[in-house]
Design a protein around this motif. Structure first.
Motif, PDB file in Angstrom:
ATOM      1  N   CYS A   1       0.816  -1.206   0.000  1.00 33.00           N
ATOM      2  CA  CYS A   1       0.000   0.000   0.000  1.00 33.00           C
ATOM      3  C   CYS A   1       0.854   1.261   0.000  1.00 33.00           C
ATOM      4  CB  CYS A   1      -0.935  -0.009   1.203  1.00 33.00           C
ATOM      5  SG  CYS A   1      -2.237  -1.246   1.135  1.00 33.00           S
ATOM      6  N   ARG A   2       2.046   1.167   0.575  1.00 29.84           N
ATOM      7  CA  ARG A   2       2.899   2.362   0.649  1.00 29.84           C
ATOM      8  C   ARG A   2       3.324   2.863  -0.726  1.00 29.84           C
ATOM      9  NH1 ARG A   2       6.885   2.109   5.890  1.00 29.84           N
ATOM     10  NH2 ARG A   2       5.241   1.668   7.392  1.00 29.84           N
ATOM     11  N   ARG A   3       3.298   1.993  -1.729  1.00 33.19           N
ATOM     12  CA  ARG A   3       3.642   2.424  -3.085  1.00 33.19           C
ATOM     13  C   ARG A   3       2.560   3.316  -3.695  1.00 33.19           C
ATOM     14  NH1 ARG A   3       4.918  -2.549  -6.595  1.00 33.19           N
ATOM     15  NH2 ARG A   3       4.307  -3.846  -4.855  1.00 33.19           N
ATOM     16  N   TYR A   4       1.337   3.200  -3.182  1.00 37.12           N
ATOM     17  CA  TYR A   4       0.210   3.887  -3.791  1.00 37.12           C
ATOM     18  C   TYR A   4      -0.402   4.976  -2.916  1.00 37.12           C
ATOM     19  CZ  TYR A   4       0.445  -0.177  -6.851  1.00 37.12           C
ATOM     20  OH  TYR A   4       0.867  -1.140  -7.724  1.00 37.12           O
ATOM     21  N   LEU A   5      -0.288   4.833  -1.594  1.00 41.14           N
ATOM     22  CA  LEU A   5      -0.977   5.730  -0.665  1.00 41.14           C
ATOM     23  C   LEU A   5      -0.043   6.216   0.438  1.00 41.14           C
ATOM     24  CD1 LEU A   5      -4.146   3.487  -0.341  1.00 41.14           C
ATOM     25  CD2 LEU A   5      -4.002   5.630  -1.616  1.00 41.14           C
ATOM     26  N   ASN A   6      -0.519   7.131   1.245  1.00 44.82           N
ATOM     27  CA  ASN A   6       0.237   7.649   2.385  1.00 44.82           C
ATOM     28  C   ASN A   6      -0.047   6.810   3.618  1.00 44.82           C
ATOM     29  OD1 ASN A   6       1.225   9.967   0.942  1.00 44.82           O
ATOM     30  ND2 ASN A   6      -0.836  10.786   1.102  1.00 44.82           N
ATOM     31  N   TRP A   7       1.006   6.400   4.308  1.00 46.17           N
ATOM     32  CA  TRP A   7       0.870   5.598   5.523  1.00 46.17           C
ATOM     33  C   TRP A   7       0.459   6.516   6.670  1.00 46.17           C
ATOM     34  CZ3 TRP A   7       4.355   5.271   9.929  1.00 46.17           C
ATOM     35  CH2 TRP A   7       4.016   4.252  10.814  1.00 46.17           C
ATOM     36  N   ILE A   8      -0.606   6.128   7.399  1.00 46.32           N
ATOM     37  CA  ILE A   8      -1.103   6.914   8.520  1.00 46.32           C
ATOM     38  C   ILE A   8      -0.693   6.293   9.846  1.00 46.32           C
ATOM     39  CG2 ILE A   8      -3.182   7.824   9.652  1.00 46.32           C
ATOM     40  CD1 ILE A   8      -2.508   9.065   6.917  1.00 46.32           C
ATOM     41  N   GLN A   9      -1.043   5.033  10.067  1.00 48.60           N
ATOM     42  CA  GLN A   9      -0.649   4.301  11.268  1.00 48.60           C
ATOM     43  C   GLN A   9      -0.837   2.818  11.012  1.00 48.60           C
ATOM     44  OE1 GLN A   9      -3.437   5.754  14.230  1.00 48.60           O
ATOM     45  NE2 GLN A   9      -4.689   3.942  14.007  1.00 48.60           N
ATOM     46  N   ASN A  10      -0.045   1.998  11.654  1.00 49.69           N
ATOM     47  CA  ASN A  10      -0.104   0.536  11.511  1.00 49.69           C
ATOM     48  C   ASN A  10      -0.576   0.121  10.125  1.00 49.69           C
ATOM     49  OD1 ASN A  10       0.888   0.338  14.105  1.00 49.69           O
ATOM     50  ND2 ASN A  10      -1.119   0.158  15.017  1.00 49.69           N
ATOM     51  N   SER A  11      -1.785  -0.344   9.991  1.00 53.50           N
ATOM     52  CA  SER A  11      -2.288  -0.808   8.696  1.00 53.50           C
ATOM     53  C   SER A  11      -3.289   0.163   8.088  1.00 53.50           C
ATOM     54  CB  SER A  11      -2.946  -2.176   8.873  1.00 53.50           C
ATOM     55  OG  SER A  11      -1.999  -3.117   9.318  1.00 53.50           O
ATOM     56  N   VAL A  12      -3.092   1.438   8.303  1.00 54.14           N
ATOM     57  CA  VAL A  12      -4.015   2.453   7.788  1.00 54.14           C
ATOM     58  C   VAL A  12      -3.283   3.327   6.771  1.00 54.14           C
ATOM     59  CG1 VAL A  12      -5.515   4.401   8.374  1.00 54.14           C
ATOM     60  CG2 VAL A  12      -5.285   2.479   9.965  1.00 54.14           C
ATOM     61  N   PHE A  13      -3.871   3.431   5.590  1.00 54.95           N
ATOM     62  CA  PHE A  13      -3.311   4.239   4.512  1.00 54.95           C
ATOM     63  C   PHE A  13      -4.410   5.119   3.953  1.00 54.95           C
ATOM     64  CE2 PHE A  13      -0.928   0.373   4.873  1.00 54.95           C
ATOM     65  CZ  PHE A  13       0.385   0.772   4.721  1.00 54.95           C
ATOM     66  N   GLU A  14      -4.037   6.288   3.436  1.00 55.79           N
ATOM     67  CA  GLU A  14      -5.021   7.169   2.826  1.00 55.79           C
ATOM     68  C   GLU A  14      -4.403   7.904   1.656  1.00 55.79           C
ATOM     69  OE1 GLU A  14      -6.417  10.252   5.417  1.00 55.79           O
ATOM     70  OE2 GLU A  14      -4.542  11.349   5.310  1.00 55.79           O
ATOM     71  N   GLY A  15      -5.266   8.421   0.815  1.00 57.59           N
ATOM     72  CA  GLY A  15      -4.791   9.229  -0.293  1.00 57.59           C
ATOM     73  C   GLY A  15      -5.715   9.123  -1.481  1.00 57.59           C
ATOM     74  N   GLU A  16      -5.421   9.938  -2.471  1.00 56.35           N
ATOM     75  CA  GLU A  16      -6.163   9.880  -3.720  1.00 56.35           C
ATOM     76  C   GLU A  16      -5.446   8.930  -4.659  1.00 56.35           C
ATOM     77  OE1 GLU A  16      -7.276  13.589  -5.467  1.00 56.35           O
ATOM     78  OE2 GLU A  16      -7.485  14.531  -3.492  1.00 56.35           O
ATOM     79  N   ILE A  17      -6.235   8.141  -5.386  1.00 59.97           N
ATOM     80  CA  ILE A  17      -5.648   7.155  -6.284  1.00 59.97           C
ATOM     81  C   ILE A  17      -6.560   7.010  -7.499  1.00 59.97           C
ATOM     82  CG2 ILE A  17      -6.761   5.226  -5.075  1.00 59.97           C
ATOM     83  CD1 ILE A  17      -4.252   3.552  -5.625  1.00 59.97           C
ATOM     84  N   ILE A  18      -5.963   6.961  -8.688  1.00 62.81           N
ATOM     85  CA  ILE A  18      -6.779   6.777  -9.883  1.00 62.81           C
ATOM     86  C   ILE A  18      -7.185   5.309  -9.980  1.00 62.81           C
ATOM     87  CG2 ILE A  18      -5.744   8.747 -11.083  1.00 62.81           C
ATOM     88  CD1 ILE A  18      -4.099   6.735 -12.728  1.00 62.81           C
ATOM     89  N   GLU A  19      -8.223   5.041 -10.733  1.00 62.61           N
ATOM     90  CA  GLU A  19      -8.796   3.693 -10.810  1.00 62.61           C
ATOM     91  C   GLU A  19      -7.780   2.644 -11.266  1.00 62.61           C
ATOM     92  OE1 GLU A  19     -11.597   0.907 -10.037  1.00 62.61           O
ATOM     93  OE2 GLU A  19     -11.838   3.046  -9.648  1.00 62.61           O
ATOM     94  N   VAL A  20      -6.940   2.975 -12.225  1.00 65.59           N
ATOM     95  CA  VAL A  20      -5.938   2.018 -12.724  1.00 65.59           C
ATOM     96  C   VAL A  20      -4.976   1.626 -11.601  1.00 65.59           C
ATOM     97  CG1 VAL A  20      -4.005   1.724 -14.317  1.00 65.59           C
ATOM     98  CG2 VAL A  20      -6.109   2.823 -15.096  1.00 65.59           C
ATOM     99  N   LYS A  21      -4.510   2.608 -10.838  1.00 66.03           N
ATOM    100  CA  LYS A  21      -3.587   2.328  -9.733  1.00 66.03           C
ATOM    101  C   LYS A  21      -4.288   1.556  -8.624  1.00 66.03           C
ATOM    102  CE  LYS A  21       0.144   4.132 -11.345  1.00 66.03           C
ATOM    103  NZ  LYS A  21       1.288   3.287 -11.655  1.00 66.03           N
ATOM    104  N   LEU A  22      -5.569   1.847  -8.384  1.00 66.88           N
ATOM    105  CA  LEU A  22      -6.332   1.091  -7.386  1.00 66.88           C
ATOM    106  C   LEU A  22      -6.415  -0.373  -7.796  1.00 66.88           C
ATOM    107  CD1 LEU A  22      -8.060   0.796  -4.859  1.00 66.88           C
ATOM    108  CD2 LEU A  22     -10.024   1.557  -6.224  1.00 66.88           C
ATOM    109  N   GLN A  23      -6.660  -0.641  -9.059  1.00 67.97           N
ATOM    110  CA  GLN A  23      -6.734  -2.022  -9.533  1.00 67.97           C
ATOM    111  C   GLN A  23      -5.383  -2.724  -9.385  1.00 67.97           C
ATOM    112  OE1 GLN A  23      -9.592  -3.576 -10.091  1.00 67.97           O
ATOM    113  NE2 GLN A  23     -10.492  -1.605  -9.550  1.00 67.97           N
TER     114      GLN A  23
END
Length: 67
Positions: A1-23
């Motif tokens: 997940c760290r390749r695509y989103l921002n790490w918040i805590q333990n197993s929590v990530f957030e951020g904006e992601i386009i549909e292709v990257k989400l897939q």
């Protein structure tokens, strides 16, 4: 997940992601998680007020509302 989103805590990530990257993220995640035990919960924003919740794997806590 760290390749695509921002790490918040333990197993929590957030951020904006386009549909292709989400897939791409989902394909990679499904290779390493145990679908009968683990879970990946994705909240998609339809607008500033509403979120859609998608669960991959097992929902451990059935919570319909959160703050």
């Amino acid at each position: 997940c760290r390749r695509y989103l921002n790490w918040i805590q333990n197993s929590v990530f957030e951020g904006e992601i386009i549909e292709v990257k989400l897939q791409e993220l989902l394909i990679e995640a499904k290779k390493i998680i145990e679908l009968t035990e683990d879970s990946l919960i994705i909240f998609k924003g339809r607008s500033e007020k509403w979120l859609d919740k998608e669960i991959i794997g097992v929902e451990k806590n059935n919570l319909d509302n959160f703050l």
